[in-house]
Design an enzyme around this catalytic site. Structure first.
Site, PDB file in Angstrom:
ATOM      1  N   LYS A  62       0.820  -1.222   0.000  1.00  0.00           N
ATOM      2  CA  LYS A  62       0.000   0.000   0.000  1.00  0.00           C
ATOM      3  C   LYS A  62       0.850   1.267   0.000  1.00  0.00           C
ATOM      4  O   LYS A  62       0.377   2.323  -0.390  1.00  0.00           O
ATOM      5  CB  LYS A  62      -0.974   0.005   1.191  1.00  0.00           C
ATOM      6  CG  LYS A  62      -1.864  -1.231   1.307  1.00  0.00           C
ATOM      7  CD  LYS A  62      -2.550  -1.589   0.016  1.00  0.00           C
ATOM      8  CE  LYS A  62      -3.481  -2.791   0.089  1.00  0.00           C
ATOM      9  NZ  LYS A  62      -2.908  -4.056   0.540  1.00  0.00           N
ATOM     10  N   TYR A 103     -11.735 -15.391   3.849  1.00  0.00           N
ATOM     11  CA  TYR A 103     -10.808 -14.291   4.129  1.00  0.00           C
ATOM     12  C   TYR A 103     -10.332 -14.318   5.583  1.00  0.00           C
ATOM     13  O   TYR A 103     -11.136 -14.326   6.520  1.00  0.00           O
ATOM     14  CB  TYR A 103     -11.500 -12.948   3.844  1.00  0.00           C
ATOM     15  CG  TYR A 103     -10.610 -11.753   4.119  1.00  0.00           C
ATOM     16  CD1 TYR A 103      -9.741 -11.276   3.157  1.00  0.00           C
ATOM     17  CD2 TYR A 103     -10.650 -11.109   5.352  1.00  0.00           C
ATOM     18  CE1 TYR A 103      -8.915 -10.192   3.411  1.00  0.00           C
ATOM     19  CE2 TYR A 103      -9.828 -10.021   5.622  1.00  0.00           C
ATOM     20  CZ  TYR A 103      -8.964  -9.575   4.644  1.00  0.00           C
ATOM     21  OH  TYR A 103      -8.150  -8.494   4.907  1.00  0.00           O
ATOM     22  N   TYR A 150      -2.563 -12.626   3.609  1.00  0.00           N
ATOM     23  CA  TYR A 150      -2.280 -12.445   2.183  1.00  0.00           C
ATOM     24  C   TYR A 150      -1.076 -13.269   1.703  1.00  0.00           C
ATOM     25  O   TYR A 150      -1.211 -14.189   0.905  1.00  0.00           O
ATOM     26  CB  TYR A 150      -2.034 -10.956   1.874  1.00  0.00           C
ATOM     27  CG  TYR A 150      -3.210 -10.074   2.183  1.00  0.00           C
ATOM     28  CD1 TYR A 150      -4.218  -9.876   1.238  1.00  0.00           C
ATOM     29  CD2 TYR A 150      -3.337  -9.438   3.409  1.00  0.00           C
ATOM     30  CE1 TYR A 150      -5.306  -9.066   1.511  1.00  0.00           C
ATOM     31  CE2 TYR A 150      -4.427  -8.621   3.692  1.00  0.00           C
ATOM     32  CZ  TYR A 150      -5.400  -8.443   2.742  1.00  0.00           C
ATOM     33  OH  TYR A 150      -6.470  -7.648   3.014  1.00  0.00           O
TER      34      TYR A 150
HETATM   35  C1  LIG Z   1      -3.619  -5.297   0.439  1.00  0.00           C
HETATM   36  C2  LIG Z   1      -2.664  -6.409   0.475  1.00  0.00           C
HETATM   37  C3  LIG Z   1      -2.557  -7.299  -0.597  1.00  0.00           C
HETATM   38  C4  LIG Z   1      -3.463  -7.269  -1.797  1.00  0.00           C
HETATM   39  O1  LIG Z   1      -3.238  -6.217  -2.662  1.00  0.00           O
HETATM   40  P1  LIG Z   1      -4.461  -5.712  -3.565  1.00  0.00           P
HETATM   41  O2  LIG Z   1      -3.895  -4.653  -4.397  1.00  0.00           O
HETATM   42  O3  LIG Z   1      -5.502  -5.238  -2.599  1.00  0.00           O
HETATM   43  O4  LIG Z   1      -4.984  -6.865  -4.335  1.00  0.00           O
HETATM   44  C5  LIG Z   1      -1.599  -8.297  -0.536  1.00  0.00           C
HETATM   45  N1  LIG Z   1      -0.797  -8.416   0.536  1.00  0.00           N
HETATM   46  C6  LIG Z   1      -0.875  -7.596   1.597  1.00  0.00           C
HETATM   47  C7  LIG Z   1       0.019  -7.832   2.753  1.00  0.00           C
HETATM   48  C8  LIG Z   1      -1.816  -6.560   1.610  1.00  0.00           C
HETATM   49  O5  LIG Z   1      -1.900  -5.758   2.665  1.00  0.00           O
END
Ligand SMILES: *Cc1c(COP(=O)(O)O)cnc(C)c1O
Length: 329
Positions: free
Chosen positions: A49, A260, A286
């Protein structure tokens, strides 16, 4: 392409490192595995991000905003990085988080509090449904709020991943490696869409495989729809002249487990192997799931000996501490 003319607020340290995971590669007996360390972007424990926020907050500041609002799950890495960016710029930050206030804060939520964010609890509305109400309230108080989209996934956020692929390209040119595959976690679509546009623009022939994290997309769209629409609009936004269609999208949905944020044996194994064989920490939501996908695809013979696969580490390790009960041996 015109993205270099977009307003941009520096927030992280780039380029992030690329290196080989030789132990893990050897253990799995398949392709060479490399990693792109976006867990090392430097903004309050880092993550993907940070890249997106440089363009989004660049826009917010150019528009004269004086307050940031965004939304996410209780352990949102996006919210934590937005809170850190806001603190560094001395802007108030409002976070709209799913669920209700827990008895004690941990992981990203603890960091949100330390970073001084104002937290609004939204119950089941974990994708920002309550934002318009809070925005209205802030306007009535004379503030100029700017809404950072869910997951930072709009054209500006995706643009940062077009650029990230250019960053990777100059690194791999210097290292003299060519990847056959790039594997990453795909959730709100911005990372995936940006990489798709970047690949087309750079005319690369590696395969981009997003591992779906969530079974669902947004309230009204499936995840593939969401990603493809964002890829199309980002390609247009940047005036790339690249047409994007379904054939550009690979989203593997075999690893969403029980849903999720629910940690299963595959995520646990991926986190543990990456920690023990490489000294690298993944996250439970993730990257643990995406690495489980990569390991699964190697075991199925999808990624072969002699090939090179890049795993894009998108961050998230602070959430490990919020899952301590499940991750303990
Ligand atoms: C937000 C996030 C993702 C996913 O990215 P997107 O662009 O939302 O698909 C992957 N890994 C981590 C650690 C995240 O915080």
């Amino acid at each position: 392409m015109r993205h270099l003319e977009l307003p941009r607020q520096p927030l992280g340290f780039f380029p992030t490192p690329v290196h080989e995971l030789a132990n893990l590669g050897k253990l799995l007996g398949g392709p060479h595995i490399f990693i792109k360390r976006d867990d090392q972007t430097g903004l309050a424990f880092g993550g993907n991000k940070t890249r997106k926020l440089e363009y989004i907050i660049g826009r917010a500041l150019a528009d004269g905003a004086d307050t940031l609002i965004t939304a996410g799950a209780i352990q949102s890495n996006h919210c934590r990085q937005t809170a850190a960016a806001a603190a560094s710029l001395q802007l108030p930050c409002h976070l709209v988080l799913g669920g209700k206030s827990p008895d004690s804060a941990n992981g990203n939520l603890l960091l949100d509090q330390l970073l001084g964010a104002k937290i609004h609890w939204a119950g089941n509305n974990r994708k920002g449904e309550d934002i318009p109400r809070i925005e209205q309230q802030l306007r009535s108080e004379g503030r100029k709020p700017f809404v950072v989209p869910y997951g930072g996934s709009n054209e500006l956020g995706a643009t940062s991943f077009v650029e990230a692929l250019c960053e990777l390209d100059s690194q791999t040119f210097a290292m003299q490696i060519d990847f056959d595959h790039i594997v990453f976690a795909s959730s709100s679509g911005g990372t995936h869409a940006g990489l798709m546009v970047g690949k087309k623009l750079l005319k690369k022939d590696y395969q981009l495989t997003g591992i779906a994290i969530d079974k669902v997309g947004s309230a009204d769209k499936s995840l593939p729809q969401l990603i493809l629409e964002l890829a199309v609009s980002t390609a247009e936004f940047l005036k790339t002249g690249c047409g994007m269609d379904e054939s550009d999208l690979i989203l593997n949905k075999d690893y969403t487990g029980a849903g999720y944020g629910i940690i299963g044996p595959a995520e646990k194994e991926a986190i543990s192997l990456t920690a023990r064989y490489e000294g690298i920490l993944l996250d439970p939501v993730y990257t643990g799931r995406a690495m489980a996908g990569l390991i699964g695809l190697i075991r199925k013979g999808k990624f072969k000996k002699g090939e090179s696969v890049l795993f894009w580490h998108t961050g998230g390790a602070p959430a490990l501490f919020a899952s301590a009960d499940e991750l303990q041996n």
